[in-house]
Design a protein around this motif. Structure first.
Motif, PDB file in Angstrom:
ATOM      1  N   GLU A 174       0.818  -1.221   0.000  1.00 52.06           N
ATOM      2  CA  GLU A 174       0.000   0.000   0.000  1.00 52.06           C
ATOM      3  C   GLU A 174       0.849   1.268   0.000  1.00 52.06           C
ATOM      4  OE1 GLU A 174      -1.943   1.315   3.729  1.00 52.06           O
ATOM      5  OE2 GLU A 174      -1.358  -0.658   4.518  1.00 52.06           O
ATOM      6  N   TYR A 175       2.124   1.129   0.381  1.00 50.51           N
ATOM      7  CA  TYR A 175       3.032   2.280   0.386  1.00 50.51           C
ATOM      8  C   TYR A 175       3.909   2.320  -0.865  1.00 50.51           C
ATOM      9  CZ  TYR A 175       1.728   2.046   5.317  1.00 50.51           C
ATOM     10  OH  TYR A 175       1.023   1.979   6.497  1.00 50.51           O
ATOM     11  N   ASP A 176       3.591   1.482  -1.833  1.00 51.41           N
ATOM     12  CA  ASP A 176       4.378   1.365  -3.063  1.00 51.41           C
ATOM     13  C   ASP A 176       5.804   0.906  -2.769  1.00 51.41           C
ATOM     14  OD1 ASP A 176       4.560   1.341  -5.808  1.00 51.41           O
ATOM     15  OD2 ASP A 176       5.265   3.409  -5.960  1.00 51.41           O
ATOM     16  N   ILE A 177       5.909   0.045  -1.775  1.00 51.61           N
ATOM     17  CA  ILE A 177       7.197  -0.568  -1.441  1.00 51.61           C
ATOM     18  C   ILE A 177       7.174  -2.002  -1.949  1.00 51.61           C
ATOM     19  CG2 ILE A 177       8.775  -1.291   0.391  1.00 51.61           C
ATOM     20  CD1 ILE A 177       7.550   0.948   2.120  1.00 51.61           C
ATOM     21  N   ARG A 178       8.111  -2.322  -2.826  1.00 51.14           N
ATOM     22  CA  ARG A 178       8.226  -3.677  -3.349  1.00 51.14           C
ATOM     23  C   ARG A 178       9.233  -4.456  -2.506  1.00 51.14           C
ATOM     24  NH1 ARG A 178      10.931  -3.267  -7.686  1.00 51.14           N
ATOM     25  NH2 ARG A 178      11.307  -1.030  -7.689  1.00 51.14           N
ATOM     26  N   VAL A 179       8.887  -5.675  -2.148  1.00 46.86           N
ATOM     27  CA  VAL A 179       9.775  -6.519  -1.342  1.00 46.86           C
ATOM     28  C   VAL A 179       9.940  -7.849  -2.066  1.00 46.86           C
ATOM     29  CG1 VAL A 179      10.272  -7.440   0.945  1.00 46.86           C
ATOM     30  CG2 VAL A 179       8.746  -5.451   0.707  1.00 46.86           C
ATOM     31  N   ASN A 180      11.154  -8.128  -2.482  1.00 49.75           N
ATOM     32  CA  ASN A 180      11.448  -9.360  -3.220  1.00 49.75           C
ATOM     33  C   ASN A 180      12.637 -10.081  -2.611  1.00 49.75           C
ATOM     34  OD1 ASN A 180       9.552  -9.342  -5.648  1.00 49.75           O
ATOM     35  ND2 ASN A 180      10.412  -7.275  -5.754  1.00 49.75           N
ATOM     36  N   CYS A 181      12.798 -11.322  -3.011  1.00 52.89           N
ATOM     37  CA  CYS A 181      13.836 -12.163  -2.421  1.00 52.89           C
ATOM     38  C   CYS A 181      14.659 -12.861  -3.505  1.00 52.89           C
ATOM     39  CB  CYS A 181      13.183 -13.211  -1.518  1.00 52.89           C
ATOM     40  SG  CYS A 181      14.348 -14.183  -0.541  1.00 52.89           S
ATOM     41  N   ILE A 182      15.953 -12.917  -3.306  1.00 54.39           N
ATOM     42  CA  ILE A 182      16.857 -13.666  -4.174  1.00 54.39           C
ATOM     43  C   ILE A 182      17.341 -14.888  -3.405  1.00 54.39           C
ATOM     44  CG2 ILE A 182      18.953 -13.598  -5.571  1.00 54.39           C
ATOM     45  CD1 ILE A 182      18.733 -10.557  -5.581  1.00 54.39           C
ATOM     46  N   ALA A 183      17.326 -16.044  -4.049  1.00 51.66           N
ATOM     47  CA  ALA A 183      17.796 -17.280  -3.414  1.00 51.66           C
ATOM     48  C   ALA A 183      18.991 -17.827  -4.184  1.00 51.66           C
ATOM     49  CB  ALA A 183      16.675 -18.311  -3.368  1.00 51.66           C
ATOM     50  N   PRO A 184      20.203 -17.381  -3.847  1.00 53.59           N
ATOM     51  CA  PRO A 184      21.388 -17.865  -4.561  1.00 53.59           C
ATOM     52  C   PRO A 184      21.710 -19.315  -4.206  1.00 53.59           C
ATOM     53  CG  PRO A 184      21.821 -15.795  -3.391  1.00 53.59           C
ATOM     54  CD  PRO A 184      20.539 -16.354  -2.863  1.00 53.59           C
ATOM     55  N   GLY A 185      22.363 -19.985  -5.126  1.00 52.69           N
ATOM     56  CA  GLY A 185      22.858 -21.330  -4.878  1.00 52.69           C
ATOM     57  C   GLY A 185      24.067 -21.599  -5.752  1.00 52.69           C
ATOM     58  N   ASN A 186      25.006 -22.367  -5.241  1.00 52.55           N
ATOM     59  CA  ASN A 186      26.206 -22.729  -6.014  1.00 52.55           C
ATOM     60  C   ASN A 186      27.052 -21.510  -6.390  1.00 52.55           C
ATOM     61  OD1 ASN A 186      25.228 -25.475  -6.136  1.00 52.55           O
ATOM     62  ND2 ASN A 186      23.840 -24.790  -7.749  1.00 52.55           N
ATOM     63  N   ILE A 187      27.038 -20.495  -5.539  1.00 52.80           N
ATOM     64  CA  ILE A 187      27.845 -19.302  -5.765  1.00 52.80           C
ATOM     65  C   ILE A 187      29.050 -19.363  -4.835  1.00 52.80           C
ATOM     66  CG2 ILE A 187      27.884 -16.789  -5.838  1.00 52.80           C
ATOM     67  CD1 ILE A 187      25.820 -17.950  -7.725  1.00 52.80           C
ATOM     68  N   PRO A 188      30.272 -19.438  -5.373  1.00 57.01           N
ATOM     69  CA  PRO A 188      31.451 -19.530  -4.508  1.00 57.01           C
ATOM     70  C   PRO A 188      31.642 -18.260  -3.680  1.00 57.01           C
ATOM     71  CG  PRO A 188      31.976 -20.198  -6.750  1.00 57.01           C
ATOM     72  CD  PRO A 188      30.616 -19.561  -6.798  1.00 57.01           C
ATOM     73  N   THR A 189      31.457 -18.375  -2.382  1.00 56.73           N
ATOM     74  CA  THR A 189      31.753 -17.301  -1.435  1.00 56.73           C
ATOM     75  C   THR A 189      32.451 -17.938  -0.239  1.00 56.73           C
ATOM     76  OG1 THR A 189      29.689 -17.500  -0.185  1.00 56.73           O
ATOM     77  CG2 THR A 189      29.644 -16.091  -2.151  1.00 56.73           C
ATOM     78  N   SER A 190      32.718 -17.152   0.761  1.00 58.54           N
ATOM     79  CA  SER A 190      33.431 -17.664   1.939  1.00 58.54           C
ATOM     80  C   SER A 190      32.511 -18.406   2.905  1.00 58.54           C
ATOM     81  CB  SER A 190      34.106 -16.507   2.678  1.00 58.54           C
ATOM     82  OG  SER A 190      33.139 -15.580   3.142  1.00 58.54           O
ATOM     83  N   LEU A 191      31.196 -18.385   2.688  1.00 62.93           N
ATOM     84  CA  LEU A 191      30.274 -18.968   3.665  1.00 62.93           C
ATOM     85  C   LEU A 191      30.495 -20.456   3.869  1.00 62.93           C
ATOM     86  CD1 LEU A 191      26.816 -17.272   3.038  1.00 62.93           C
ATOM     87  CD2 LEU A 191      28.490 -16.784   4.818  1.00 62.93           C
ATOM     88  N   LEU A 192      30.696 -21.201   2.789  1.00 61.20           N
ATOM     89  CA  LEU A 192      30.859 -22.653   2.907  1.00 61.20           C
ATOM     90  C   LEU A 192      32.105 -22.991   3.720  1.00 61.20           C
ATOM     91  CD1 LEU A 192      29.865 -25.449   2.194  1.00 61.20           C
ATOM     92  CD2 LEU A 192      31.132 -25.302   0.039  1.00 61.20           C
ATOM     93  N   ALA A 193      33.212 -22.337   3.416  1.00 61.65           N
ATOM     94  CA  ALA A 193      34.446 -22.587   4.162  1.00 61.65           C
ATOM     95  C   ALA A 193      34.292 -22.193   5.626  1.00 61.65           C
ATOM     96  CB  ALA A 193      35.601 -21.819   3.526  1.00 61.65           C
ATOM     97  N   THR A 194      33.546 -21.131   5.886  1.00 60.00           N
ATOM     98  CA  THR A 194      33.331 -20.684   7.263  1.00 60.00           C
ATOM     99  C   THR A 194      32.561 -21.716   8.064  1.00 60.00           C
ATOM    100  OG1 THR A 194      33.328 -18.380   6.534  1.00 60.00           O
ATOM    101  CG2 THR A 194      32.389 -18.838   8.695  1.00 60.00           C
TER     102      THR A 194
END
Length: 284
Positions: A174-194
């Motif tokens: 109602e406030y013209d605010i759009r809320v969307n979500c991205i679901a990444p997968g198989n993207i090499p970042t430091s998270l897996l090693a952490t």
């Protein structure tokens, strides 16, 4: 070029990985960007490389006061806030079995991956609601879309972020605010090693390598994703091209959530109908 010209964006977890790629992409399209992260060195270095078009704000997104200060910094410095990217995330500790999980990291993981998304959405939404709307982009994971073993708290936090995104999209529309979500997968970042940080070095390397190979086997597109692939989707959600899109969850995963890759079968040159020694066709 210039698709985000005149817009102001905040990117949490913006010092590295997907966050940094999003920062770079937004800046290339003319936005001014507030980089938020707990990594003071990396965040400040990235901001300094872009002069007056970017600033760094040290932020723990699980702290309500710091998120409030983050939104205020964007408005005070650049005069507006048009795009909020809630990207900051932590992986949780990997255990051999959920039965051995002490859940000691539960509050930390939920605090960053879920509460941080909720705080960022709420505080940015408060400003946007009074200033002609905007775009909020929450970064989840395919781990929040597909069930699986391991890092249960992480999976739960990412699934909750997806459901929250859809709910917030309904309430803030109602406030013209759009809320969307991205679901990444198989993207090499430091998270897996952490997530394997508490394993012995060799075991951690084997674990990381094994997970990457398993991901590759399950991925229809054989090219491995890169942070820039996710940044392109963030650009779409942040731009006016998505002005009629809200409440969506878009996987960026090479097709992983579409389903398992079937193993190829070897066929002979002869069709089943022609394979009979007597030359008769097999009834259909």
């Amino acid at each position: 070029m210039g698709e985000l010209s005149g817009k102001v964006a905040v990117v949490t977890g913006g010092a590295a990985g997907i966050g940094a790629a999003t920062v770079e992409r937004f800046l290339a399209e003319g936005a001014r960007v507030v980089i938020a992260d707990t990594d003071r060195v990396g965040g400040a270095s990235l901001a300094n490389a872009h002069g007056a078009e970017a600033i760094f704000q040290a932020t723990d997104v699980s702290d309500p006061a710091q998120v409030e200060q983050l939104v205020a910094a964007a408005v005070d410095t650049f005069g507006a806030l048009d795009i909020m990217v809630n990207n900051a995330g932590v992986p949780g500790v990997m255990h051999k079995s959920f039965l051995q999980d002490d859940l000691a990291d539960f509050h930390h993981v939920m605090g960053v991956n879920l509460l941080g998304v909720m705080l960022g959405t709420r505080n940015a939404g408060r400003y946007m609601a009074a200033n002609n709307g905007g775009s909020i982009i929450n970064v989840s994971s395919v781990g929040g879309v597909m069930a699986g073993g391991g890092v249960m708290t992480y999976r739960a936090s990412k699934a909750a972020a997806i459901h929250f995104t859809k709910s917030a999209a309904i309430e803030l529309a109602e406030y013209d605010i759009r809320v969307n979500c991205i679901a990444p997968g198989n993207i090499p970042t430091s998270l897996l090693a952490t997530s394997a940080a508490k394993m012995p070095p060799e075991a951690g390397e084997r674990f990381t390598r094994g997970v990457r190979e398993a991901m590759k086997a399950d991925r229809p597109l054989k090219r491995e994703g890169v942070p820039g692939d996710v940044a392109e989707v963030a650009l779409y959600f942040g731009s006016d091209r998505s002005c009629y899109v809200t409440g969506t969850v878009l996987p960026v995963d090479g097709g992983t959530v579409a389903g398992k890759v079937l193993k190829k079968r070897n066929f002979s040159d002869k069709t089943p109908a022609a394979a009979h020694s007597n030359g008769e066709r097999r009834p259909v």
